[in-house]
Design a protein around this motif. Structure first.
Motif, mmCIF file in Angstrom:
data_model
loop_
_atom_site.group_PDB
_atom_site.id
_atom_site.type_symbol
_atom_site.label_atom_id
_atom_site.label_comp_id
_atom_site.label_asym_id
_atom_site.label_seq_id
_atom_site.Cartn_x
_atom_site.Cartn_y
_atom_site.Cartn_z
ATOM 1 N N GLY A 342 0.694 -1.148 0.135
ATOM 2 C CA GLY A 342 -0.053 0.114 -0.127
ATOM 3 C C GLY A 342 0.959 1.202 -0.021
ATOM 4 N N THR A 343 2.056 1.244 -0.567
ATOM 5 C CA THR A 343 2.959 2.220 -0.307
ATOM 6 C C THR A 343 3.113 2.782 -1.703
ATOM 7 N N GLY A 344 2.448 2.390 -2.577
ATOM 8 C CA GLY A 344 2.463 2.877 -3.998
ATOM 9 C C GLY A 344 2.626 1.904 -5.019
ATOM 10 N N GLU A 345 3.097 0.544 -4.705
ATOM 11 C CA GLU A 345 3.385 -0.322 -5.826
ATOM 12 C C GLU A 345 2.124 -0.795 -6.158
ATOM 13 N N THR A 346 2.073 -1.344 -7.560
ATOM 14 C CA THR A 346 0.980 -1.738 -8.269
ATOM 15 C C THR A 346 0.950 -3.130 -8.213
ATOM 16 N N ILE A 347 -0.455 -3.868 -8.301
ATOM 17 C CA ILE A 347 -0.265 -5.381 -8.347
ATOM 18 C C ILE A 347 0.775 -6.123 -9.277
ATOM 19 N N TRP A 348 1.041 -5.194 -10.450
ATOM 20 C CA TRP A 348 1.819 -5.529 -11.536
ATOM 21 C C TRP A 348 3.261 -5.588 -11.053
ATOM 22 N N ASP A 349 3.611 -4.457 -10.070
ATOM 23 C CA ASP A 349 4.930 -4.441 -9.592
ATOM 24 C C ASP A 349 5.222 -5.618 -8.803
ATOM 25 N N ILE A 350 4.165 -5.931 -8.065
ATOM 26 C CA ILE A 350 4.717 -7.462 -7.309
ATOM 27 C C ILE A 350 4.672 -8.461 -8.054
ATOM 28 N N LYS A 351 3.913 -8.776 -8.912
ATOM 29 C CA LYS A 351 3.676 -9.768 -9.776
ATOM 30 C C LYS A 351 5.205 -10.245 -10.606
ATOM 31 N N ARG A 352 5.405 -9.250 -11.102
ATOM 32 C CA ARG A 352 6.618 -9.471 -12.078
ATOM 33 C C ARG A 352 7.709 -10.022 -11.352
ATOM 34 N N HIS A 353 7.803 -10.019 -10.099
ATOM 35 C CA HIS A 353 9.089 -10.779 -9.192
ATOM 36 C C HIS A 353 8.536 -12.122 -8.849
ATOM 37 N N ILE A 354 7.263 -12.662 -8.943
ATOM 38 C CA ILE A 354 6.764 -13.730 -8.361
ATOM 39 C C ILE A 354 6.702 -14.463 -9.769
ATOM 40 N N GLY A 355 6.793 -16.007 -9.683
ATOM 41 C CA GLY A 355 6.512 -17.182 -10.365
ATOM 42 C C GLY A 355 5.526 -17.882 -9.710
ATOM 43 N N TYR A 356 4.408 -18.250 -10.268
ATOM 44 C CA TYR A 356 3.309 -18.742 -9.375
ATOM 45 C C TYR A 356 2.399 -19.796 -10.125
ATOM 46 N N VAL A 357 2.248 -20.948 -9.633
ATOM 47 C CA VAL A 357 1.273 -21.821 -10.331
ATOM 48 C C VAL A 357 0.413 -22.266 -8.918
ATOM 49 N N SER A 358 -0.824 -22.867 -9.246
ATOM 50 C CA SER A 358 -1.674 -23.308 -8.166
ATOM 51 C C SER A 358 -2.924 -23.999 -8.842
ATOM 52 N N PRO A 359 -3.732 -24.535 -7.949
ATOM 53 C CA PRO A 359 -4.908 -25.148 -8.462
ATOM 54 C C PRO A 359 -5.804 -24.341 -9.051
ATOM 55 N N GLU A 360 -5.879 -23.101 -8.585
ATOM 56 C CA GLU A 360 -6.757 -21.971 -8.859
ATOM 57 C C GLU A 360 -6.338 -21.558 -10.142
ATOM 58 N N MET A 361 -5.132 -21.472 -10.521
ATOM 59 C CA MET A 361 -4.645 -20.859 -11.777
ATOM 60 C C MET A 361 -5.004 -22.090 -12.762
ATOM 61 N N HIS A 362 -4.965 -23.425 -12.598
ATOM 62 C CA HIS A 362 -5.216 -24.401 -13.397
ATOM 63 C C HIS A 362 -6.675 -24.494 -13.897
ATOM 64 N N ARG A 363 -7.615 -23.861 -12.720
ATOM 65 C CA ARG A 363 -8.738 -24.070 -13.014
ATOM 66 C C ARG A 363 -9.254 -22.899 -13.962
ATOM 67 N N ALA A 364 -8.749 -21.842 -13.691
ATOM 68 C CA ALA A 364 -9.022 -20.454 -14.406
ATOM 69 C C ALA A 364 -8.426 -20.486 -16.133
ATOM 70 N N TYR A 365 -7.451 -21.306 -16.202
ATOM 71 C CA TYR A 365 -6.891 -21.085 -17.359
ATOM 72 C C TYR A 365 -7.632 -22.056 -18.364
ATOM 73 N N LYS A 366 -8.608 -21.526 -19.209
ATOM 74 C CA LYS A 366 -9.369 -22.083 -20.294
ATOM 75 C C LYS A 366 -8.850 -21.562 -21.473
ATOM 76 N N LYS A 367 -7.898 -20.786 -21.608
ATOM 77 C CA LYS A 367 -7.541 -20.165 -23.173
ATOM 78 C C LYS A 367 -7.182 -21.291 -23.936
ATOM 79 N N ASP A 368 -7.711 -21.655 -25.271
ATOM 80 C CA ASP A 368 -7.126 -22.716 -26.107
ATOM 81 C C ASP A 368 -6.187 -22.069 -27.037
ATOM 82 N N LEU A 369 -5.247 -21.775 -26.414
ATOM 83 C CA LEU A 369 -3.998 -21.166 -27.240
ATOM 84 C C LEU A 369 -2.973 -21.953 -27.337
#
Length: 494
Positions: A342-369
């Motif tokens: 909450g001191t000025g960083e955006t969600i994207w500032d945080i995420k670009r330094h994190i690699g993440y995988v989870s059951p929720e991500m697998h559930r949400a990923y329905k892009k047939d690319l």
């Protein structure tokens, strides 16, 4: 003996559903069969043929469901797929952060208990005997605390219990389950094994389990069918299969690839924070339910943490705070990479330094690319790919896909892959930007024995580099890589 399912020289009508050779399969009354094989070998394709989802040329499967008086296969065979433990294939409106956004719920949304009650009523007569069976399942799976929760708030393990209860309400003649033990904590796995044994002894229920992790073959299984490279092997006894099973190698990642990971160049814009994660007296509540209470936790640079706890104890909720997916995180005292939230960083500032995988991500990923574009989306922290990567970025994606043994899948579309192949693609996506913080929530879900060891080797090699921090969740102690240095165990709030 009575053959409940019999297929002779079965060939699917549609070419894209065909196995490499005609299918011959027979299950006899009293047999309980495990279908095993490597990721992408055709296990789920065989299951779809067995239940009649993929019609055959010339002759249909032969079924004998007696003593059941219901003639239709749909009434006698219940199939719980891999994706069912994440909510099912029909939740098309689900998005990654939905589980943590309580404002998406309105008063008309049914709870898990209401959905289970609806399924129970539709599945048969409302008799005292069936009501006792319903309550027995609730007690055995510990469902009572979940009945007033909404589906999107259930953990992956809780969703699996929910789906199993729904299927068992219908009292099927044959129960087909794809990786039934994934997402379940050790006590619940033991409960499920005991339940399946009890049900088979008390009724004519026959079980067919599709298993990637062959350590999960329960004692109730009598026979095994191995599928290899889209070819269905002969049915053997469990004893014969176990006697012939080769031991998983202690190390799968080649020395060349291990060295290549160790020599990866470092980014110029990396954080070099001392405190990667710090939580002070963090509490998370949803209505009357407390998920986390006054949690203090500090993760320092270079530490590798194992996060454990039974289903519903708050592990995924805790990770959603670190990944900035949970809106309640902005009201909590949280520091990430030495920066207070909450001191000025955006969600994207945080995420670009994190690699993440989870059951929720697998559930949400329905892009047939194409799979390579799914991996490339990790560079942009998006679900789907909306910015065209450079050729250099695509080269990085191909490199990581080769590391995970899926380089040959780069042009295959995501939804055409097996669930295990999808998980490997999502893992490559998590590693592709060489993150400082790697958050892996049940990363080995649905992987076969060899790929589980491969991923462990990759995690180990990656985390031995400087400025790399790991948080990993698993319900299997043996899945943790040797590099783990710290443990945090969460207990479920009563």
């Amino acid at each position: 003996m009575q053959a409940t399912i019999k297929i002779s020289d079965g060939v699917a009508r549609m070419p894209r559903w065909r196995m490499a050779q005609p299918v011959n399969f027979e299950s006899l009354d009293g047999e309980h069969i495990a279908i095993v094989g490597r990721n992408g070998s055709g296990k789920s394709m065989l299951a779809d043929i067995l239940i009649g989802r993929h019609p055959l040329l010339l002759r249909d499967p032969e079924y004998d469901f007696s003593p059941s008086r219901r003639p239709l296969a749909a009434d006698n065979i219940k199939y719980i797929t891999f994706r069912d433990c994440y909510g099912g294939d029909n939740d098309t409106t689900y998005y990654l952060q939905q589980r943590w956004n309580q404002h998406d719920i309105d008063e008309s949304t049914p709870t898990a208990g209401e959905l289970l009650e609806e399924a129970f009523v539709l599945s048969g007569d409302d008799t005292p005997e069936r009501r006792e069976m319903q309550q027995h399942l609730y007690r055995l799976f510990g469902l009572q605390p979940l009945l007033d929760k909404y589906i999107i708030y259930l953990s992956s393990g809780e969703l699996r219990k929910f789906q199993l209860a729904k299927a068992l309400f219908t009292q099927p003649r044959i129960l087909v389950m794809d990786n039934p033990f994934i997402g379940l904590d050790a006590p619940t796995r033991a409960q499920l094994t005991e339940l399946l044994s009890t049900l088979s002894g008390e009724s004519a229920l026959q079980m067919i389990l599709i298993l990637s992790k062959t350590d999960d073959i329960p004692p109730i299984i009598t026979h095994v069918v191995e599928v290899d490279d889209m070819v269905v092997g002969p049915k053997t006894t469990l004893a014969d299969y176990l006697a012939s099973k080769s031991h998983r190698p202690a190390h799968v990642l080649s020395a060349e690839k291990e060295e290549a990971i160790a020599k990866l160049p470092y980014n110029n814009d990396e954080y070099h924070a001392r405190e990667v994660v710090k939580l002070r007296k963090v509490s998370i509540r949803y209505g009357e339910r407390t998920i986390l209470r006054d949690l203090d936790w500090q993760v320092l640079n270079g530490e590798r943490w194992a996060l454990s706890g039974n289903n519903g104890s708050g592990k995924s909720t805790l990770l959603s705070l670190v990944c900035a997916d949970n809106p309640q995180g902005y009201a909590c005292d949280i520091t990430l990479f030495d920066h207070p939230r909450g001191t000025g960083e955006t969600i994207w500032d945080i995420k670009r330094h994190i690699g993440y995988v989870s059951p929720e991500m697998h559930r949400a990923y329905k892009k047939d690319l194409p799979a390579i574009r799914i991996v490339a989306s990790g560079l942009k922290d998006s679900v789907g790919l909306y910015v065209r990567p450079t050729e250099e970025e695509y080269a990085t994606c191909r490199w990581w896909m080769d590391i995970f043994g899926i380089g040959h899948l780069h042009d295959r579309t995501f939804l055409s892959l097996s669930s295990g192949e999808q998980r490997l693609v999502l893992l490559a996506r998590a590693f592709v930007k060489d993150p400082e913080l790697l958050i892996l929530d049940e990363p080995l879900h649905g992987l076969d024995d060899t790929n589980r060891q491969l991923v462990k080797d990759i995690i180990e090699a990656f985390c031995l580099r400087r400025n790399k921090t790991l948080i990993m969740v698993t319900h299997y102690e043996e899945e943790l890589p040797p590099c783990i240095t710290h443990h945090l165990h969460l207990k479920r709030e009563s």
